[in-house]
Design a protein around this motif. Structure first.
Motif: not given
Length: 381
Positions: A84-90
């Motif tokens: 989330g800190r990179e604006g991403l999801r798993l």
């Protein structure tokens, strides 16, 4: 051999995930950055993977399945936060649902670079995510012979865990396309039957000498005594989207390992089943998955996977009862019966929602909710 498994062996798991842009739903190469964020919370329990699109999480050794569920929820949550800190999801899926906007970005590791030199274009779409289960078994001789007993059940594990029907924007027609991608490699898939640890090492050395395997000391067969840990590792499964499924499969695998190890202790080296039939069983399981039918490797007949699962549970039930895991495995089989495998869930979302975007969104939601399992909420400290 008089070694017996008397104490409850610890277990640990590894899960691999894709890093996904929540807007485009495509995988993003940000593994090193996400791992760096996670290190502050969980140290080396989150690491890089073969492509930059992926990360891997691992648990510490656990004795009970509740402990494993809490531990896996903890490290999943840390990875979710880091992404989330990179604006991403798993995304816990065996293959990327939507194609990346560029070729696979191979991680910067000497082993990965050596693999590129050796296997060349075969690794061009090797962006696959797995679940590995480790069961404590310190004696390597016993571990190899235990693996002989587990070999016939590997296709069933493929069917039960199948979670990769879509690949790079297409429905493959398979339940586990990850298994198909792996099947092209001579060093992946079911291990050969081994009469002893020395025989196992001899076979690995011959494979490495032919360059079909990178390193004889680190074979990538789907059952192996781990090169650096005192465990037997089972590696045939797609990564499940839900924590509860991973935990239940781990409980079943531990019961399989302990049951087999006890038979080895009684002098039973395991059935020498046909390797060609075993590979055919993998293919059928990867194609049809649960709730289809596949090859019963011990008899050579085709039978429903549900019937094979019932036979397996009956075989290992004394150990499941001994460790208090019967209801956990039973609930997992009931989920398979009612909702199907992960592949069925993905296809149901595709049919009911906005195509592939709906498939990815469902996977993201399941992966991002590590504290909720079939056993109810888990408090993560």
């Amino acid at each position: 051999m008089d070694i017996q498994v008397r104490e409850v062996p610890t277990v640990g798991v590894e899960e691999e995930y894709f890093l996904v842009d929540p807007v485009t739903r495509s995988v993003v190469s940000a593994g090193p950055r996400v791992v760096a964020h996670a290190a502050a919370e969980v140290g080396d329990l989150v690491s890089e993977e073969f492509t930059g699109y992926q990360i891997e999480v691992r648990t510490r050794p656990c004795t009970t399945m509740h402990e494993l569920r809490v531990e896996l929820a903890r490290v999943r949550a840390a990875a979710v936060s880091a992404a989330g800190r990179e604006g991403l999801r798993l995304c816990a899926s065996g293959t990327p649902v939507i194609a990346p906007d560029r070729a696979s970005d191979v991680g910067d590791h000497p082993r990965y670079r050596a693999g590129l030199r050796q296997y060349r274009a075969m690794l061009g779409d090797f962006d696959i995510s797995a679940f590995h289960a480790h069961v404590l078994l310190p004696d390597r001789e016993q571990a190899v012979l235990t693996g002989n007993h587990l070999r016939p059940w590997l296709p069933l594990l493929v069917a039960m865990s199948a979670n990769s029907p879509f690949h790079h924007g297409s429905d493959t027609g398979y339940a586990s396309w990850r298994s198909v991608i792996r099947s092209r490699f001579p060093c992946l898939g079911p291990p050969p039957y081994a009469r002893s640890l020395a025989h196992h090492e001899q076979l690995a050395a011959a494979m490495a000498a032919s360059e079909a395997m990178l390193n004889a000391d680190m074979p990538y067969w789907d059952i192996r005594p781990h090169p650096h840990l005192p465990t037997l590792e089972v590696r045939s499964m797609d990564v499940p989207a839900e924590v509860g499924d991973t935990v239940a499969l781990t409980a079943l695998i531990r019961a399989m390992v302990v049951t087999a190890a006890r038979r080895v202790g009684e002098g039973d080296g395991g059935p020498e089943v046909c390797s060609e039939l075993l590979r055919a069983g993998y293919w059928r399981a990867a194609r049809d998955g649960w709730p289809g039918s596949g090859i019963d490797i011990l008899t050579g007949t085709v039978m429903p996977f549900a019937d094979q699962a019932a036979q397996l549970v009956a075989y290992v039930r004394p150990v499941l009862e001994e460790y208090g895991d019967v209801e956990l495995v039973k609930a997992f089989l009931e989920r398979l019966e009612t909702r199907g495998s992960g592949a069925d869930v993905q296809r149901s979302r595709y049919a009911a929602g906005a195509g592939l975007n709906a498939v990815v969104d469902g996977l993201l939601q399941a992966t991002d909710s590590p504290g909720i399992t079939a056993a109810g909420p888990v408090t993560v400290q």
